[in-house]
Every structure is written in structure tokens, then in C-alpha cells.
Design an enzyme around this catalytic site. Sequence first.
Site, short mmCIF file in Angstrom:
data_model
loop_
_atom_site.label_atom_id
_atom_site.label_comp_id
_atom_site.label_asym_id
_atom_site.label_seq_id
_atom_site.Cartn_x
_atom_site.Cartn_y
_atom_site.Cartn_z
CG ASP A 31 -1.98 -1.03 1.19
OD1 ASP A 31 -1.94 -1.88 0.13
OD2 ASP A 31 -2.75 -1.29 1.96
CG PHE A 32 4.90 3.13 1.86
CD1 PHE A 32 4.31 4.21 2.70
CD2 PHE A 32 6.17 2.94 1.50
CE1 PHE A 32 5.40 5.29 2.72
CE2 PHE A 32 7.26 4.18 1.43
CZ PHE A 32 6.93 5.06 2.17
CD GLU A 33 6.90 -1.17 -2.79
OE1 GLU A 33 7.92 -1.34 -3.50
OE2 GLU A 33 6.08 -2.25 -2.56
CG ASP A 35 -0.94 4.96 -0.38
OD1 ASP A 35 -1.87 5.02 -1.16
OD2 ASP A 35 -1.09 4.81 0.71
CB SER A 80 -39.18 -0.25 -10.19
OG SER A 80 -40.39 -0.03 -10.78
CG LEU A 81 -36.88 -5.41 -11.49
CD1 LEU A 81 -35.88 -6.22 -10.66
CD2 LEU A 81 -37.13 -6.14 -13.05
CD GLU A 111 -28.31 -10.47 -13.19
OE1 GLU A 111 -28.75 -9.52 -12.37
OE2 GLU A 111 -28.07 -10.43 -14.22
CE LYS A 113 -35.41 -5.80 -6.06
NZ LYS A 113 -35.15 -4.73 -5.29
CG ASP A 115 -31.57 -3.07 0.23
OD1 ASP A 115 -32.16 -2.49 -0.57
OD2 ASP A 115 -32.05 -3.35 1.27
NE ARG A 134 -35.38 3.42 -10.81
CZ ARG A 134 -36.57 3.87 -10.56
NH1 ARG A 134 -36.95 4.65 -9.43
NH2 ARG A 134 -37.58 3.38 -11.07
CE1 TYR A 223 -29.07 -3.18 -12.47
CE2 TYR A 223 -28.12 -3.76 -10.29
CZ TYR A 223 -28.71 -3.01 -10.97
OH TYR A 223 -29.49 -1.73 -10.51
CE LYS A 286 -31.60 -8.47 -14.30
NZ LYS A 286 -30.45 -7.91 -14.34
CE LYS A 310 -38.28 -6.33 -2.96
NZ LYS A 310 -38.47 -5.17 -1.91
CB CYS A 418 -25.73 7.25 35.85
SG CYS A 418 -24.33 6.88 34.80
CB CYS A 421 -21.19 8.28 37.36
SG CYS A 421 -22.55 9.28 36.97
CB CYS A 436 -25.82 10.39 33.25
SG CYS A 436 -24.73 10.73 34.61
CB CYS A 442 -20.85 10.42 33.75
SG CYS A 442 -21.55 8.83 33.28
S1 IVH Z 1 -32.13 -5.23 -13.02
C1 IVH Z 1 -35.87 -3.02 -15.33
N1 IVH Z 1 -30.70 -6.53 -11.42
O1 IVH Z 1 -33.77 -3.41 -7.93
C2 IVH Z 1 -35.06 -2.96 -14.08
N2 IVH Z 1 -31.86 -4.81 -10.72
O2 IVH Z 1 -36.83 -2.79 -8.48
C3 IVH Z 1 -33.68 -3.79 -14.08
N3 IVH Z 1 -31.66 -4.48 -8.30
O3 IVH Z 1 -33.82 -0.27 -9.45
C4 IVH Z 1 -33.20 -3.77 -12.97
N4 IVH Z 1 -30.23 -5.83 -7.97
O4 IVH Z 1 -31.60 -1.06 -8.03
C5 IVH Z 1 -31.72 -5.54 -11.63
N5 IVH Z 1 -29.54 -7.93 -10.15
C6 IVH Z 1 -30.19 -6.72 -10.19
C7 IVH Z 1 -30.60 -6.07 -9.34
C8 IVH Z 1 -31.46 -5.02 -9.28
C9 IVH Z 1 -30.88 -5.02 -7.34
C10 IVH Z 1 -32.40 -3.16 -7.89
C11 IVH Z 1 -32.19 -2.20 -8.79
C12 IVH Z 1 -33.45 -1.54 -9.60
C13 IVH Z 1 -34.41 -2.26 -8.55
C14 IVH Z 1 -35.58 -2.71 -9.36
#
Ligand code: IVH
Length: 696
Positions: A31-33, A35, A80-81, A111, A113, A115, A134, A223, A286, A310, A418, A421, A436, A442
Site C-alpha cells: 500500500d505504501f509503494e 501511495d 423498476s421491477l 441474479e 437482488k 439492496d 436513478r 448487472y 431475467k 423478495k 446512572c 456513576c 445522566c 461520568c
Molecule cells: S435489473 C428494469 N438486477 O432493483 C429494471 N436490478 O426494482 C432492471 N436491483 O432499481 C433492473 N439488484 O436498483 C436488476 N441484479 C439486479 C438487481 C437490481 C438490485 C435493484 C435496482 C432496481 C431495482 C428494481
Amino acid sequence: MNPEQQIQELTDKLNHYNYRYYQDSVSEISDFEFDQLLKELKALEDVYPEFRQADSPTQRVGGTITKSFNTVYHRYPMLSLDNTYNEQELRNFDDRVRRGLDGEEFEYICELKFDGISLSFTYENGVLVRGVTRGDGTRGDEITTNIKTIRTLPLRVKSDKLPPVFEIRGEGFMPLSSFQKLNEEMETLGENQYANPRNAASGSFKLQDSGETARRQLDCYIYSFLTDTEFFKSHEESLLALKSWGFNVSPGWKKVSNIDDVIAYIHEWEEKRSTLPLATDGIVIKVNSFEQQRELGFTAKSPRWAISFKYKAENKPAILRMVTYQVGRTGAITPVANLCDLTERALPYKDVKGVHLSGTRVKRATLHNANELLRLGLELGDTVFVEKSGEIIPKITGVDVTQRELFPTEPITFPTKCPECGSELQRNEGEVAFFCPNDSHCPPQLKGRIEHFIHRKAMNIESLGEGKIETLFDLGLVNTPADLYDLNEGNLLGIEKSILNEETGKVKKISFREKTVENILKGIELSKTVPFKNVLFALGIRFVGATVAEKLANYFKSIEALRSASYDQLVAVPEIGGRIAMSIESYFSVPENQQLVARLQAAGLQMESDEKPVEKESDVLDGKTFVISGVFENYDRDELKDKIEVNGGRILSGVSGKLNYLLAGANMGPSKLEKARKLGVTILSEEEFLAMIDNK
Ligand code: IVH
């Protein structure tokens, strides 16, 4: 070698090491080198900015300040999904896909999902040119300088098979380890902690200071791949290509040929997902072929070719064995539930491992305050339900009172003294926490105050972190921040201590050798040059966070002026309200605090601000208040703020009845506008505002 070649060579070298480290987990140099080389490159770029490469690794450490982010339209909307929560809903999705494809053969890609927050990146001729949040799906904030701090995101893609322009999407996140570190830091600073890693990621990607974003170690899993004309035949092909181009493609994806295999994938990851460095809340399915994706198309909100499943948050019963009470830096008392698994009921508490929950053993959960105890109606010995909110922080969600017949319980009595103390606890009207009041003796309050004092955003004495303060405090060498300035080699050299981490059971050995002592003393000496606003923040006055401290320092210019300010003078400062004013008055009325300030002053800390007062251009806006919102054509928000202040106006933090003008730019939130209209606030355009100050 000329500077241009040198810059080119260093850039390539560092990018190579970066790639090896983040993609292959191999450290070719220390890491040093690394940096040192990075510093060398930065120094050259500062002299020859014209030779800086588009993929220069110096961008990874941030440093630029963006006052307000531009709003940009997405080339392809970010949808969104649809969500499903059970197997049947998934099978219904599968039927819809089958019907939509008229019985053609098809495959799925499964895949995880993640968060976090979805991000989009645009590459032109292989160079990363833009990163956007987004937003509302149609347009988002352009946060390019911040996303360049993601170490796993290539700044330039080297391949001769690239489309000239392409967009990739992925989930930006804060790894759990960084999240925990950040929240600990927030706690020390007395700032609000982030509720979960997603909020932390979202906040951190939108910081104005990209240097701070870089420090927070964000990451991203990729993704999706998008182009105007078809480049790959399938999602699988695109993921493989992205991987080979050096992208951090989301781990764990799998191609399957039917819905039963999708369900098997869901089961496979139900437990395994907890080994990942970030929170996941489900899986995404997908259709693999891009042609079939096109055939299936979209509804108004989401694609018909994808869906998410989910996972239910895991919720388990546990026994409430004890409630312990923590005392924070400000003296606030937090009750903590000490839990064990149902099978550990008979074990002495010291041998308990806790409930198995989403991959870890949980022994403790915060109960926040006395009201939460009442709300849940808990008793000692109760069978409670525990869940990990956002998959991270354990939380008690309820109690099974039917178990009380089998296993008798006892009421919980909130302490009146407390636990650290023995002082009588107090509760201020309108506040939920007991505290307290013994802030000058304390122990956790004293220690917390020193930790706050040395923090990077306060006096920035980094060499004293990691258990050293605790050691010095326990040995009685440092009781107040002022004691730091009496330390010398004689009383530091040779100190040794082992500290036990109760959570992990690990013991850490702290020893003060020559080099350590030298660094500590150097750090303390250097802190004498830290500006007054930081010193003021470092004192840890209640409600005086970093921003308030800066406002006070700019206004009063010295500790002397602040100390002698009356309540009325304090509340006359823009954005300083009665609560802060009272807290400041009460701070300076305590003899211990007066002594502390005097000792710090004598030690040579900066107790005056050397910033020049604002030079006024006119007083046309005297007594007028403003809120600025949205995006403007000619000036950014900070420039407009300066214009208001040099002409005598004041900025308020929100729209209220006290407000005179709302300076409204493009894309401002409709609710703010509505509120201003309701309250009869005058709404100004940028043009109208400029005319106002031009007529002076
Ligand atoms: S594909 C048309 N792949 O989930 C939407 N989304 O509800 C295509 N997310 O806004 C998104 N993991 O932020 C996709 N492997 C994954 C994901 C993923 C998390 C999130 C993403 C999106 C939300 C959709």
C-alpha cells in the site's frame, strides 16, 4: 522520459495494480509503494494538467467539490421491477412469459437482488464519461466525480471490440464493514447514524465533497448493458463480456432453463446470501435472450421479461435475559436487550452465543429508549421476536405473551440512577431519552468527549485513535481534552494494555513504542493549528454540530465573543434557535467547562477565526430571508447564496411563515413550491432576483 510519457507510464502502472488488486485480489506492491506512486503522479499532474489521462487513478481519491449536481435525462428510462413474494406468484410470471413467447424455448438468468441504489454509467470510446443516479427513472443527478471513487469501476475499458457508446447499470452499495465503521464514526461525532447501508450509500454517493465519498469506500455490482443497436444476443453474453472488460459483474448469477431451477436457486441463496459483503433482499429473474426480451416488452413501469422475488426477513423467537443500559457521550441512556436462543435458556449468560439470524448470531438489540420498552410491553424472561431490519441491525418486533404461563417473567424497572456513576437520571420535557446529568465526572461521557475531540472533523488527531484514548483514560492520564496537551514522552513511553472486545471476544494489545509516541505528540502539536470552527465543534457542546460551529465561528469570530454573547445575541445569528442558544449559555456557565476552555487556550489552540468578515456590497436585502431551491441557469446555489448575503439578506433552511422569498430554479420539488404558495411567500425566478439586486 518527458513528463507526458512519465504521466502515461505511472497511470498505466497504477491502473494495472488497481486491476490486479480489485479483480484478482493480488497485491503486487505494498500500500505504501502504491501511495508513493500515486503521490508522484498527482504532483506531475498538478504541474502538467494538460497531460492528465482520462483514466487517471488520482480521480479515485476525490477532492473536487460539487456545489449542486446537474439533473440529466436518462437515454433509456430506469424502470423498476415487479415484485413477487411466493412460489405461486413466480409460477404465474413464468406462465405469462411462456404465453408471451408463444411456447418458444427460453432460458432465465437468476441474479441476486442487491439492496443499494441503482446507478447508470456511460462510456464513450471506452472512457467513463458520466455517472447518474436513478432519480425518478426519467432523470437523475449527475454524480460523475463521486462514482469515479468506486475502485472496481474501470475508468477506461481496453478492448478492440467495444461499441463506441454504451451504458452500463449496477447497484451502488456500501459494504457492511464500511457501514459499521461509518456509523461508529457518526456516533462519536454525535451525528445522526444511517438507518441502514442503503441510506448510507445513497447519502454518500450524493456528497458534495468527493474526497469524503472516496473515504466511505463505496462499491458497485454491475448487472446491465445497454446500447442503441444490438451488440450482444443475450444477457449472459453481455455479463461475460463485461466481466472480461474488467467490470465488477454481480457475483452468483446463474443461467437456468425452467422455473423449478429458479426456485432451487432461491433456496440455494436463502442462507448463503448472508456471506456477501452487502445486504440482499431477494433475487432477480431475467429472460436471457435479448430478442425475447424485446418480444415481451414493458408495462408502463417495469419489463415483462423480468421479475424479482423478495425474501421474507427472517424473524425468530429469542429469550430476553437482561436489559443493560449504555451511557453515551451526551449522557443519554440507551436500554439494550440481551438475548439468547431458545435452546440456551438454562445456560449462564456468559456462555450464550445468541440467536442464529440471517447468517450471524445475535446477542443484543437496541431498545432505543424507555418509551420503546413500554411500547413493546417487555418483561424479563419474555419470549420475543427478533428480526434484522435492512438485514443488518437486529430489532425486537414483538413479544409472545402466551409463553409467560410456561416461563414466568418479571417486570423491567428502568433505572433511576446512572449505571456508570450513580447520579440521579433526568429527563427533559419533550425528550424521550433519560440522561445522566453528571457530564463532568461520568466516565463514558468523559471518554466519549475526548474521542469526539480528537476526531478527524474536530481536532483531527488521528494518531490517537484505535483504543489509545481508552488506554490513556483508563490509566488516568487523560481525563479531559485539555490533558492531552500535558502529555509528553516521559509519561507515554512504555505504556501497554490489552483491550477485550466483548462482541467478538478478541483481545487487542496496545503498546506505546517510540514511534507511536512520536506520532501521538506530533499529532497533538499539529492540532494547535486547526481552525477555530473545528475547535468549537471539538468542545462537544450539545446541539453544536460541525455546521452550527462553523456558523457561530464565522459570526462571533472568537471564543471570547461567543462566551459573552447573550441569549438574544445568540438567537439573532441566522439559523441559531433557542435550543442551541440555551445549550451554549449553559455550557459556558459550568466552571469545569470554563476551566477546560482556559486550559485549551493556554495550550495554544486557535480560539479566533481568521476568516474575513463578509464585505457587504449593499443593504438592499437587509432583513429579508431567502430559501434557494432547484437548478439555475447563470449561477449555482452557492453563488446565489453569496449574492444574497453580500447584499444583506439571510438564508433560511426551510420554507416557513417567516420566509420572505423562495428563489426557485428548475426541477424544484412541487411540495416545497406548494407550501410556499400556501404561506404567501413571494416566489422569485433567477432573473427577478438578479433584477432586485441590480436596482440597488
Ligand atoms: S435489473 C428494469 N438486477 O432493483 C429494471 N436490478 O426494482 C432492471 N436491483 O432499481 C433492473 N439488484 O436498483 C436488476 N441484479 C439486479 C438487481 C437490481 C438490485 C435493484 C435496482 C432496481 C431495482 C428494481
